[in-house]
Write a protein that holds these residues in place. Structure first.
Motif, PDB file in Angstrom:
ATOM      1  N   PRO A 194       0.931  -1.145   0.071  1.00 34.64           N
ATOM      2  CA  PRO A 194       0.146  -0.145   0.109  1.00 34.64           C
ATOM      3  C   PRO A 194       0.803   1.344   0.016  1.00 34.64           C
ATOM      4  CG  PRO A 194      -0.912  -1.593   1.616  1.00 34.64           C
ATOM      5  CD  PRO A 194       0.430  -2.223   0.907  1.00 34.64           C
ATOM      6  N   GLY A 195       0.393   2.200  -0.943  1.00 34.22           N
ATOM      7  CA  GLY A 195       1.166   3.399  -0.922  1.00 34.22           C
ATOM      8  C   GLY A 195       2.294   3.670  -1.988  1.00 34.22           C
ATOM      9  N   ASP A 196       2.738   2.204  -2.340  1.00 38.97           N
ATOM     10  CA  ASP A 196       3.766   2.165  -3.369  1.00 38.97           C
ATOM     11  C   ASP A 196       3.286   2.210  -4.937  1.00 38.97           C
ATOM     12  OD1 ASP A 196       6.442   1.958  -4.044  1.00 38.97           O
ATOM     13  OD2 ASP A 196       6.774  -0.061  -3.591  1.00 38.97           O
ATOM     14  N   GLY A 197       4.178   2.320  -5.642  1.00 37.55           N
ATOM     15  CA  GLY A 197       4.107   2.358  -7.038  1.00 37.55           C
ATOM     16  C   GLY A 197       5.109   1.958  -8.107  1.00 37.55           C
ATOM     17  N   TYR A 198       5.041   2.199  -9.209  1.00 33.67           N
ATOM     18  CA  TYR A 198       6.157   1.850 -10.028  1.00 33.67           C
ATOM     19  C   TYR A 198       6.821   2.982 -10.700  1.00 33.67           C
ATOM     20  CZ  TYR A 198       3.787  -2.852 -10.093  1.00 33.67           C
ATOM     21  OH  TYR A 198       3.317  -4.113  -9.499  1.00 33.67           O
ATOM     22  N   VAL A 199       8.082   3.052 -10.887  1.00 25.97           N
ATOM     23  CA  VAL A 199       8.797   4.181 -11.405  1.00 25.97           C
ATOM     24  C   VAL A 199       9.574   3.746 -12.534  1.00 25.97           C
ATOM     25  CG1 VAL A 199       8.944   5.359  -9.427  1.00 25.97           C
ATOM     26  CG2 VAL A 199      10.596   3.621  -9.854  1.00 25.97           C
ATOM     27  N   LEU A 200       9.781   4.468 -13.686  1.00 26.46           N
ATOM     28  CA  LEU A 200      10.572   4.034 -14.786  1.00 26.46           C
ATOM     29  C   LEU A 200      12.021   4.120 -14.537  1.00 26.46           C
ATOM     30  CD1 LEU A 200      10.915   3.155 -17.839  1.00 26.46           C
ATOM     31  CD2 LEU A 200      10.937   5.727 -18.451  1.00 26.46           C
ATOM     32  N   LEU A 201      12.924   3.379 -14.177  1.00 29.71           N
ATOM     33  CA  LEU A 201      14.553   3.508 -13.912  1.00 29.71           C
ATOM     34  C   LEU A 201      15.188   4.092 -15.323  1.00 29.71           C
ATOM     35  CD1 LEU A 201      16.408   3.394 -11.861  1.00 29.71           C
ATOM     36  CD2 LEU A 201      16.714   0.858 -12.467  1.00 29.71           C
ATOM     37  N   LEU A 202      14.963   3.271 -16.244  1.00 25.99           N
ATOM     38  CA  LEU A 202      15.602   3.299 -17.438  1.00 25.99           C
ATOM     39  C   LEU A 202      14.923   3.131 -18.673  1.00 25.99           C
ATOM     40  CD1 LEU A 202      18.926   1.474 -16.548  1.00 25.99           C
ATOM     41  CD2 LEU A 202      18.859   4.000 -17.140  1.00 25.99           C
ATOM     42  N   GLU A 205      12.858  -1.142 -21.595  1.00 25.60           N
ATOM     43  CA  GLU A 205      12.517  -0.109 -20.549  1.00 25.60           C
ATOM     44  C   GLU A 205      12.724  -1.055 -19.282  1.00 25.60           C
ATOM     45  OE1 GLU A 205       8.519   1.204 -20.574  1.00 25.60           O
ATOM     46  OE2 GLU A 205       8.829   2.856 -21.904  1.00 25.60           O
ATOM     47  N   VAL A 206      13.252  -0.453 -18.059  1.00 27.85           N
ATOM     48  CA  VAL A 206      13.616  -1.124 -17.018  1.00 27.85           C
ATOM     49  C   VAL A 206      12.741  -0.255 -15.798  1.00 27.85           C
ATOM     50  CG1 VAL A 206      15.354  -1.653 -15.176  1.00 27.85           C
ATOM     51  CG2 VAL A 206      15.993  -1.361 -17.743  1.00 27.85           C
ATOM     52  N   TRP A 207      11.800  -1.076 -15.200  1.00 29.20           N
ATOM     53  CA  TRP A 207      10.968  -0.656 -14.109  1.00 29.20           C
ATOM     54  C   TRP A 207      11.296  -1.282 -12.627  1.00 29.20           C
ATOM     55  CZ3 TRP A 207       6.825   2.782 -14.851  1.00 29.20           C
ATOM     56  CH2 TRP A 207       6.653   3.004 -16.356  1.00 29.20           C
ATOM     57  N   ALA A 208      11.161  -0.431 -11.845  1.00 28.34           N
ATOM     58  CA  ALA A 208      11.266  -0.583 -10.237  1.00 28.34           C
ATOM     59  C   ALA A 208      10.234  -0.255  -9.539  1.00 28.34           C
ATOM     60  CB  ALA A 208      12.498   0.050  -9.913  1.00 28.34           C
ATOM     61  N   ARG A 209       9.992  -0.921  -8.416  1.00 27.81           N
ATOM     62  CA  ARG A 209       8.813  -0.299  -7.278  1.00 27.81           C
ATOM     63  C   ARG A 209       9.703   0.975  -6.760  1.00 27.81           C
ATOM     64  NH1 ARG A 209       7.990  -6.104  -5.310  1.00 27.81           N
ATOM     65  NH2 ARG A 209      10.151  -6.166  -5.053  1.00 27.81           N
ATOM     66  N   ALA A 210       8.981   2.186  -6.457  1.00 25.74           N
ATOM     67  CA  ALA A 210       9.446   3.344  -5.891  1.00 25.74           C
ATOM     68  C   ALA A 210      10.215   3.137  -4.729  1.00 25.74           C
ATOM     69  CB  ALA A 210       8.081   4.336  -5.915  1.00 25.74           C
ATOM     70  N   ARG A 211       9.799   2.382  -3.705  1.00 23.57           N
ATOM     71  CA  ARG A 211      10.312   1.994  -2.605  1.00 23.57           C
ATOM     72  C   ARG A 211      11.684   1.580  -2.760  1.00 23.57           C
ATOM     73  NH1 ARG A 211       9.955  -3.317  -0.949  1.00 23.57           N
ATOM     74  NH2 ARG A 211       7.977  -4.508  -1.683  1.00 23.57           N
ATOM     75  N   ASP A 212      11.848   0.459  -3.682  1.00 27.73           N
ATOM     76  CA  ASP A 212      13.037   0.101  -3.839  1.00 27.73           C
ATOM     77  C   ASP A 212      13.874   1.131  -4.494  1.00 27.73           C
ATOM     78  OD1 ASP A 212      11.921  -2.342  -3.062  1.00 27.73           O
ATOM     79  OD2 ASP A 212      11.815  -3.220  -5.199  1.00 27.73           O
ATOM     80  N   GLY A 213      13.776   1.848  -5.412  1.00 27.97           N
ATOM     81  CA  GLY A 213      14.364   2.901  -6.064  1.00 27.97           C
ATOM     82  C   GLY A 213      15.125   3.886  -5.081  1.00 27.97           C
ATOM     83  N   ALA A 214      14.085   4.269  -4.119  1.00 31.02           N
ATOM     84  CA  ALA A 214      14.688   5.296  -3.052  1.00 31.02           C
ATOM     85  C   ALA A 214      15.676   4.768  -2.117  1.00 31.02           C
ATOM     86  CB  ALA A 214      13.277   5.663  -2.149  1.00 31.02           C
ATOM     87  N   ARG A 215      15.785   3.291  -1.957  1.00 28.41           N
ATOM     88  CA  ARG A 215      16.871   2.773  -1.100  1.00 28.41           C
ATOM     89  C   ARG A 215      17.875   2.354  -2.035  1.00 28.41           C
ATOM     90  NH1 ARG A 215      12.647  -1.255   1.528  1.00 28.41           N
ATOM     91  NH2 ARG A 215      12.576  -2.995  -0.019  1.00 28.41           N
ATOM     92  N   ARG A 216      18.114   2.648  -3.176  1.00 25.35           N
ATOM     93  CA  ARG A 216      19.082   2.077  -4.110  1.00 25.35           C
ATOM     94  C   ARG A 216      19.082   0.674  -4.021  1.00 25.35           C
ATOM     95  NH1 ARG A 216      19.203   7.391  -2.551  1.00 25.35           N
ATOM     96  NH2 ARG A 216      21.056   8.559  -2.893  1.00 25.35           N
ATOM     97  N   ASP A 217      17.839   0.057  -4.218  1.00 24.80           N
ATOM     98  CA  ASP A 217      17.850  -1.606  -4.202  1.00 24.80           C
ATOM     99  C   ASP A 217      17.195  -1.630  -5.777  1.00 24.80           C
ATOM    100  OD1 ASP A 217      17.341  -4.135  -4.200  1.00 24.80           O
ATOM    101  OD2 ASP A 217      15.560  -3.869  -2.661  1.00 24.80           O
ATOM    102  N   VAL A 218      18.186  -2.091  -6.577  1.00 23.76           N
ATOM    103  CA  VAL A 218      17.981  -2.598  -8.066  1.00 23.76           C
ATOM    104  C   VAL A 218      18.025  -3.771  -8.115  1.00 23.76           C
ATOM    105  CG1 VAL A 218      18.812  -0.095  -8.801  1.00 23.76           C
ATOM    106  CG2 VAL A 218      20.427  -2.072  -8.473  1.00 23.76           C
ATOM    107  N   ALA A 219      18.034  -4.660  -7.248  1.00 23.56           N
ATOM    108  CA  ALA A 219      18.038  -6.177  -7.500  1.00 23.56           C
ATOM    109  C   ALA A 219      16.921  -6.731  -8.091  1.00 23.56           C
ATOM    110  CB  ALA A 219      18.329  -6.785  -6.103  1.00 23.56           C
TER     111      ALA A 219
END
Length: 401
Positions: free
Chosen positions: A337-345, A378-392
């Motif tokens: 809840p409260g998270d979303g998807y962000v375009l990384l690349l 295109e490379v997509w990540a969860r916003a919370r992962d991107g915010a903490r540099r988690d690109v795994a």
């Protein structure tokens, strides 16, 4: 049309009117023209027609109309709300969202052979290594030669030095694009797994992020001289626009406004990416490529040719519009809840080819680089992962070649 006639009269009287009278008439014309543009309809069409007709004939009139008609994407990077409040944009402001991104523009240099310490990001080639300048211990490394479970090596697609771009663009600007302001990011892919099915194997790609120590470091060129950096980058900040998922919300004139605005913000990084010319030998090449036209067409001209969408970090991408690709993201990267998807690349091969073509002296992509940049990605990540540099945990979509 009366408003155009008044603009002509003001331009003609600029030398004879006193400054106070000129500024008063100018302010009134700007307000009246802005109201016409926002309202739309035949009167707006006449203003745009006059702007087009003045090109190459009456540059003073064209410049005066441009001051009201054309949004300024460069200024909008500092104040996005000002762009949404522009009279050409205000009618569709409630239907779109804008977000800054880091445009991965190609270094406009005739031979692409420059100091790797100056330009630390590139497509293709090999990932660089980091080492301390003072002879201390090398920076912590990650696996820069990843493989699929079957042993097949993944291909290096892209490197972006975010610490360098934080210095070049400003940490606040990168943060506005949702990007880290430190570290080096590398993208690897097997260049065949599409990622368009939820059962696709994510070991077909890998994104790595490496921290850079606070002390001085050197970016060591790739170890293998046979694979030098293929296409060096000179990133620029840009705006991106999210189009409505339901296009039926846009009428004919609103769709035209959105198309022109999208073309304008997409072209801006091209225009703000000057040739890197340390020895002053690119002027003739650049003039030959772009021509001698003092007033090239813009998106409000009939003969404007939209540029290819640029590669970028951050911003909006196609999978954000819902549909099948969005369903794959929901399946493989479930949200809290409260998270979303962000375009990384987003990697746009046709844009790279187009940029390289702007310099007549530049060679086409080398075969290896052409293989790497054969299809959009295109490379997509969860916003919370991107915010903490988690690109795994990211998901990649590979487009048609």
């Amino acid at each position: 049309m009366e408003i155009v006639a008044r603009w002509r009269a003001l331009v003609a009287s600029s030398a004879s009117l006193d400054l106070e009278s000129w500024e008063r008439e100018h302010a009134g014309l700007v307000a009246a023209t802005a109201a016409i543009l926002e309202q739309g309809g035949p009167d707006r069409d006449e203003v745009i027609a006059a702007f087009r007709a003045a090109r190459g004939v009456d540059e003073e009139l064209r410049s005066a109309l441009a001051g009201v008609l054309l949004p300024a994407p460069g200024l909008a990077l500092e104040d996005p709300e000002a762009l949404l409040d522009h009279p050409e944009v205000r009618p569709i402001a409630g239907l779109i969202r804008i977000r800054p991104a880091l445009a991965l523009t190609v270094l406009r240099q005739s031979d692409q052979q420059v100091d790797v310490e100056i330009h630390r990001s590139w497509f293709a080639g090999s990932p660089a290594q980091i080492a301390c300048v003072d002879g201390g211990a090398p920076a912590p490394e990650v696996d820069l030669a990843p493989r699929r479970p079957d042993g097949r090596p993944l291909t290096h697609v892209l490197q972006v030095d975010l610490r360098a771009e934080s210095r070049n663009q400003g940490a606040d600007r990168l943060a506005g694009a949702g990007l880290p302001d430190d570290g080096i990011l590398n993208l690897f892919h097997d260049l065949e797994t599409l990622g368009t099915q939820a059962h696709d194997d994510p070991s077909a790609w890998r994104v790595t992020w490496r921290a850079v120590p606070d002390d001085d470091v050197a970016l060591v060129p790739p170890r293998d001289p046979a694979t030098p950096p293929a296409v060096l980058l000179n990133p620029q900040m840009m705006l991106t626009i999210e189009r409505p998922a339901d296009r039926s919300q846009l009428g004919g004139e609103d769709a035209e406004r959105l198309a022109r605005l999208s073309a304008l913000v997409e072209a801006h990084p091209y225009d703000s990416n000057p040739p890197f010319d340390p020895v002053g030998d690119l002027d003739d090449h650049f003039d030959e490529a772009v021509g001698d036209e003092a007033d090239p067409p813009c998106p409000w001209d009939d003969d404007f040719v939209p540029v290819e969408p640029l590669s970028r970090m951050g911003g909006f991408g196609e999978a954000g519009h819902g549909g099948a690709l969005h369903a794959v993201l929901r399946d493989r990267l479930p949200l809290e809840p409260g998270d979303g998807y962000v375009l990384l690349l987003a990697v746009s091969p046709r844009a790279v080819e187009s940029e390289l073509a702007t310099l007549a002296s530049m060679e086409p992509l080398e075969p290896e680089a052409r293989r790497v940049l054969a299809a959009p990605l295109e490379v997509w990540a969860r916003a919370r992962d991107g915010a903490r540099r988690d690109v795994a945990n990211v998901w990649c979509f590979l487009g048609d070649r």
